[in-house]
Write a protein that holds these residues in place. Structure first.
Motif, PDB file in Angstrom:
ATOM      1  N   ILE A  45       0.832  -1.201   0.000  1.00 14.94           N
ATOM      2  CA  ILE A  45       0.000   0.000   0.000  1.00 14.94           C
ATOM      3  C   ILE A  45       0.867   1.251   0.000  1.00 14.94           C
ATOM      4  CG2 ILE A  45      -1.673   1.333   1.349  1.00 14.94           C
ATOM      5  CD1 ILE A  45      -2.675  -1.367   2.455  1.00 14.94           C
ATOM      6  N   GLU A  46       0.476   2.213  -0.847  1.00 16.66           N
ATOM      7  CA  GLU A  46       1.105   3.532  -0.809  1.00 16.66           C
ATOM      8  C   GLU A  46      -0.001   4.578  -0.739  1.00 16.66           C
ATOM      9  OE1 GLU A  46       4.005   6.537  -3.380  1.00 16.66           O
ATOM     10  OE2 GLU A  46       3.969   4.391  -3.842  1.00 16.66           O
ATOM     11  N   TYR A  47       0.113   5.470   0.232  1.00 17.60           N
ATOM     12  CA  TYR A  47      -0.873   6.530   0.392  1.00 17.60           C
ATOM     13  C   TYR A  47      -0.443   7.785  -0.359  1.00 17.60           C
ATOM     14  CZ  TYR A  47      -3.486   3.858   3.796  1.00 17.60           C
ATOM     15  OH  TYR A  47      -4.252   2.890   4.387  1.00 17.60           O
ATOM     16  N   HIS A  48      -1.439   8.435  -0.963  1.00 18.13           N
ATOM     17  CA  HIS A  48      -1.206   9.658  -1.729  1.00 18.13           C
ATOM     18  C   HIS A  48      -2.061  10.792  -1.163  1.00 18.13           C
ATOM     19  CE1 HIS A  48       1.060   7.544  -4.895  1.00 18.13           C
ATOM     20  NE2 HIS A  48       0.209   6.556  -4.667  1.00 18.13           N
ATOM     21  N   GLN A 123       5.142   4.434   6.327  1.00 14.71           N
ATOM     22  CA  GLN A 123       4.006   5.251   5.898  1.00 14.71           C
ATOM     23  C   GLN A 123       2.665   4.703   6.375  1.00 14.71           C
ATOM     24  OE1 GLN A 123       2.496   5.412   1.853  1.00 14.71           O
ATOM     25  NE2 GLN A 123       2.727   7.633   1.830  1.00 14.71           N
ATOM     26  N   VAL A 124       2.469   3.407   6.275  1.00 24.24           N
ATOM     27  CA  VAL A 124       1.190   2.815   6.691  1.00 24.24           C
ATOM     28  C   VAL A 124       0.970   3.044   8.180  1.00 24.24           C
ATOM     29  CG1 VAL A 124      -0.104   0.658   6.925  1.00 24.24           C
ATOM     30  CG2 VAL A 124       1.157   1.132   4.820  1.00 24.24           C
ATOM     31  N   GLU A 125       2.024   2.889   8.987  1.00 26.12           N
ATOM     32  CA  GLU A 125       1.915   3.125  10.422  1.00 26.12           C
ATOM     33  C   GLU A 125       1.580   4.601  10.709  1.00 26.12           C
ATOM     34  OE1 GLU A 125       5.176  -0.089  10.068  1.00 26.12           O
ATOM     35  OE2 GLU A 125       4.355   1.551   8.864  1.00 26.12           O
ATOM     36  N   ALA A 126       2.205   5.497   9.943  1.00 23.82           N
ATOM     37  CA  ALA A 126       1.957   6.926  10.137  1.00 23.82           C
ATOM     38  C   ALA A 126       0.516   7.285   9.798  1.00 23.82           C
ATOM     39  CB  ALA A 126       2.926   7.749   9.295  1.00 23.82           C
ATOM     40  N   LYS A 127       0.002   6.697   8.726  1.00 28.52           N
ATOM     41  CA  LYS A 127      -1.379   6.971   8.333  1.00 28.52           C
ATOM     42  C   LYS A 127      -2.347   6.535   9.425  1.00 28.52           C
ATOM     43  CE  LYS A 127      -4.496   8.123   5.198  1.00 28.52           C
ATOM     44  NZ  LYS A 127      -4.575   9.462   4.594  1.00 28.52           N
ATOM     45  N   GLU A 128      -2.159   5.349   9.942  1.00 28.53           N
ATOM     46  CA  GLU A 128      -3.025   4.845  11.008  1.00 28.53           C
ATOM     47  C   GLU A 128      -2.935   5.736  12.248  1.00 28.53           C
ATOM     48  OE1 GLU A 128      -5.699   2.541  13.171  1.00 28.53           O
ATOM     49  OE2 GLU A 128      -5.253   2.413  11.027  1.00 28.53           O
ATOM     50  N   ASP A 146       2.944  18.985  17.158  1.00 28.15           N
ATOM     51  CA  ASP A 146       1.993  17.902  17.450  1.00 28.15           C
ATOM     52  C   ASP A 146       2.160  16.736  16.479  1.00 28.15           C
ATOM     53  OD1 ASP A 146       0.070  19.125  19.600  1.00 28.15           O
ATOM     54  OD2 ASP A 146       0.332  20.692  18.100  1.00 28.15           O
ATOM     55  N   VAL A 147       2.375  17.051  15.228  1.00 19.00           N
ATOM     56  CA  VAL A 147       2.604  15.999  14.231  1.00 19.00           C
ATOM     57  C   VAL A 147       3.889  15.241  14.557  1.00 19.00           C
ATOM     58  CG1 VAL A 147       3.105  15.553  11.784  1.00 19.00           C
ATOM     59  CG2 VAL A 147       1.307  17.178  12.411  1.00 19.00           C
ATOM     60  N   ALA A 148       4.906  15.974  15.002  1.00 16.30           N
ATOM     61  CA  ALA A 148       6.177  15.345  15.365  1.00 16.30           C
ATOM     62  C   ALA A 148       6.022  14.426  16.564  1.00 16.30           C
ATOM     63  CB  ALA A 148       7.232  16.416  15.637  1.00 16.30           C
ATOM     64  N   ASP A 149       5.157  14.805  17.511  1.00 17.83           N
ATOM     65  CA  ASP A 149       4.886  13.936  18.666  1.00 17.83           C
ATOM     66  C   ASP A 149       4.323  12.591  18.197  1.00 17.83           C
ATOM     67  OD1 ASP A 149       5.732  15.818  20.512  1.00 17.83           O
ATOM     68  OD2 ASP A 149       3.704  16.547  20.970  1.00 17.83           O
ATOM     69  N   LEU A 150       3.375  12.647  17.269  1.00 15.63           N
ATOM     70  CA  LEU A 150       2.768  11.421  16.747  1.00 15.63           C
ATOM     71  C   LEU A 150       3.794  10.596  15.983  1.00 15.63           C
ATOM     72  CD1 LEU A 150      -0.597  12.993  15.551  1.00 15.63           C
ATOM     73  CD2 LEU A 150      -0.297  11.432  17.488  1.00 15.63           C
ATOM     74  N   ALA A 151       4.650  11.275  15.235  1.00 19.93           N
ATOM     75  CA  ALA A 151       5.701  10.575  14.485  1.00 19.93           C
ATOM     76  C   ALA A 151       6.635   9.819  15.422  1.00 19.93           C
ATOM     77  CB  ALA A 151       6.489  11.566  13.635  1.00 19.93           C
ATOM     78  N   ALA A 152       6.968  10.454  16.540  1.00 20.83           N
ATOM     79  CA  ALA A 152       7.862   9.818  17.506  1.00 20.83           C
ATOM     80  C   ALA A 152       7.240   8.558  18.096  1.00 20.83           C
ATOM     81  CB  ALA A 152       8.211  10.809  18.619  1.00 20.83           C
ATOM     82  N   GLU A 153       5.908   8.563  18.228  1.00 23.11           N
ATOM     83  CA  GLU A 153       5.217   7.412  18.808  1.00 23.11           C
ATOM     84  C   GLU A 153       5.326   6.161  17.927  1.00 23.11           C
ATOM     85  OE1 GLU A 153       1.218   8.330  19.966  1.00 23.11           O
ATOM     86  OE2 GLU A 153       1.816  10.180  20.992  1.00 23.11           O
ATOM     87  N   ILE A 154       5.590   6.350  16.635  1.00 20.57           N
ATOM     88  CA  ILE A 154       5.768   5.181  15.758  1.00 20.57           C
ATOM     89  C   ILE A 154       7.243   4.941  15.428  1.00 20.57           C
ATOM     90  CG2 ILE A 154       3.442   5.359  14.781  1.00 20.57           C
ATOM     91  CD1 ILE A 154       4.817   6.503  12.224  1.00 20.57           C
ATOM     92  N   GLY A 155       8.118   5.591  16.201  1.00 22.31           N
ATOM     93  CA  GLY A 155       9.546   5.292  16.077  1.00 22.31           C
ATOM     94  C   GLY A 155      10.335   6.183  15.148  1.00 22.31           C
ATOM     95  N   LEU A 156       9.740   7.280  14.673  1.00 24.05           N
ATOM     96  CA  LEU A 156      10.485   8.216  13.832  1.00 24.05           C
ATOM     97  C   LEU A 156      11.217   9.237  14.709  1.00 24.05           C
ATOM     98  CD1 LEU A 156       7.800   8.768  11.038  1.00 24.05           C
ATOM     99  CD2 LEU A 156       9.921   7.451  10.854  1.00 24.05           C
ATOM    100  N   ASP A 157      12.260   9.825  14.166  1.00 25.22           N
ATOM    101  CA  ASP A 157      13.090  10.782  14.893  1.00 25.22           C
ATOM    102  C   ASP A 157      12.350  12.118  14.983  1.00 25.22           C
ATOM    103  OD1 ASP A 157      14.979  12.889  15.423  1.00 25.22           O
ATOM    104  OD2 ASP A 157      16.604  11.507  14.926  1.00 25.22           O
ATOM    105  N   ARG A 158      11.900  12.476  16.188  1.00 24.07           N
ATOM    106  CA  ARG A 158      11.073  13.674  16.343  1.00 24.07           C
ATOM    107  C   ARG A 158      11.781  14.934  15.861  1.00 24.07           C
ATOM    108  NH1 ARG A 158       9.708  17.853  19.691  1.00 24.07           N
ATOM    109  NH2 ARG A 158       7.450  18.237  19.928  1.00 24.07           N
ATOM    110  N   ASP A 159      13.033  15.109  16.220  1.00 23.11           N
ATOM    111  CA  ASP A 159      13.762  16.317  15.833  1.00 23.11           C
ATOM    112  C   ASP A 159      13.917  16.400  14.320  1.00 23.11           C
ATOM    113  OD1 ASP A 159      14.019  17.112  18.455  1.00 23.11           O
ATOM    114  OD2 ASP A 159      16.039  16.279  18.710  1.00 23.11           O
ATOM    115  N   ASP A 160      14.161  15.258  13.685  1.00 22.43           N
ATOM    116  CA  ASP A 160      14.327  15.274  12.237  1.00 22.43           C
ATOM    117  C   ASP A 160      12.992  15.526  11.537  1.00 22.43           C
ATOM    118  OD1 ASP A 160      16.240  15.013  10.049  1.00 22.43           O
ATOM    119  OD2 ASP A 160      15.054  13.252   9.467  1.00 22.43           O
ATOM    120  N   VAL A 161      11.914  15.035  12.132  1.00 23.07           N
ATOM    121  CA  VAL A 161      10.582  15.323  11.577  1.00 23.07           C
ATOM    122  C   VAL A 161      10.304  16.820  11.646  1.00 23.07           C
ATOM    123  CG1 VAL A 161       8.099  15.033  11.971  1.00 23.07           C
ATOM    124  CG2 VAL A 161       9.598  13.043  12.025  1.00 23.07           C
ATOM    125  N   ILE A 162      10.635  17.441  12.771  1.00 28.26           N
ATOM    126  CA  ILE A 162      10.443  18.894  12.906  1.00 28.26           C
ATOM    127  C   ILE A 162      11.263  19.633  11.853  1.00 28.26           C
ATOM    128  CG2 ILE A 162      10.914  20.888  14.394  1.00 28.26           C
ATOM    129  CD1 ILE A 162      10.132  19.131  16.781  1.00 28.26           C
TER     130      ILE A 162
END
Length: 225
Positions: A45-48, A123-128, A146-162
């Motif tokens: 799956i790829e989300y657009h 991506q699929v985890e982020a969408k969910e 706030d988006v970065a907080d959610l990203a961190a919850e699925i294991g992404l680097d919060r600072d890099d997301v910001i």
């Protein structure tokens, strides 16, 4: 095992039917896999990106009923009835929508996160995570922090997301998705493109998705016979 079946899905985080459609597709894909057995191909799956209301402010001052009453020009009572109906359909798919706490917002940063997450295989985890945060938890999905907080919850680097969201690193990819959706003639979401050849519009029943996947698989098997 056969070559995987690619599913391209245009959707918006602020679209209640997109979350319902996600669940129905997942149920249909599981039913297809069970029927196909050991020979079942993977489904990737790829989300657009698709923005239902790109002019929405990041911090909308009001409820979901307020927004839809203004945006669609509908009486508040009618909007409430519509939302209650959607919430009931969501419950039937196992989703607990809470429109009373929902924070209506602009979703472009959330879409950028989906592209960022794609480059990190999440991506699929982020969408969910974004959909659940928006529709069931009353979390804000429009502001970078706030988006970065959610990203961190699925294991992404919060600072890099910001860093990425602040620089609009993936904004061009969001716009490219939207342009491709326009080229396909997509006027509403969710919209599923299955194996690059079949389009399914809306949150169809799980059986519909299972049948389309089975058709694609059957055609492939026949072509290689």
């Amino acid at each position: 095992m056969s070559e995987s079946i690619k599913i391209d899905i245009w959707s918006d985080i602020a679209c209640p039917w997109c979350y319902i459609g996600k669940r129905k597709f997942e149920t249909g894909a599981a039913a297809f896999a069970e029927k196909a057995g050991a020979d079942a191909p993977d489904v990737t799956i790829e989300y657009h990106s698709y923005e239902l209301a790109p002019d929405t402010p990041v911090d909308f001052d009001g409820s979901e009923i307020d927004f839809l009453s203004t945006h669609k020009g509908m009486p508040a009572d009618q909007v409430k009835g519509m939302l209650d109906n959607v919430a009931g359909i969501a419950r039937a798919t196992g989703l607990d929508y809470n429109f009373d706490t929902l924070k209506h917002t602009n979703t472009v940063k959330a879409h950028q996160l989906l592209h960022y997450a794609k480059t990190h295989g999440k991506q699929v985890e982020a969408k969910e995570r974004l959909l659940k945060a928006y529709f069931t938890e009353g979390r804000h999905v429009g502001r970078i922090e706030d988006v970065a907080d959610l990203a961190a919850e699925i294991g992404l680097d919060r600072d890099d997301v910001i860093r990425s969201l602040s620089a609009d690193e993936h904004l061009d990819a969001v716009r490219a998705d939207q342009a491709l959706g326009q080229a396909y003639g997509i006027q509403g979401v969710p919209f599923f493109v299955i194996d690059g050849k079949y389009g399914v519009s809306g949150a169809q029943e799980a059986e519909t998705f299972a049948q389309v996947l089975d058709q694609v698989w059957t055609e492939r098997e026949a072509a290689h016979a």
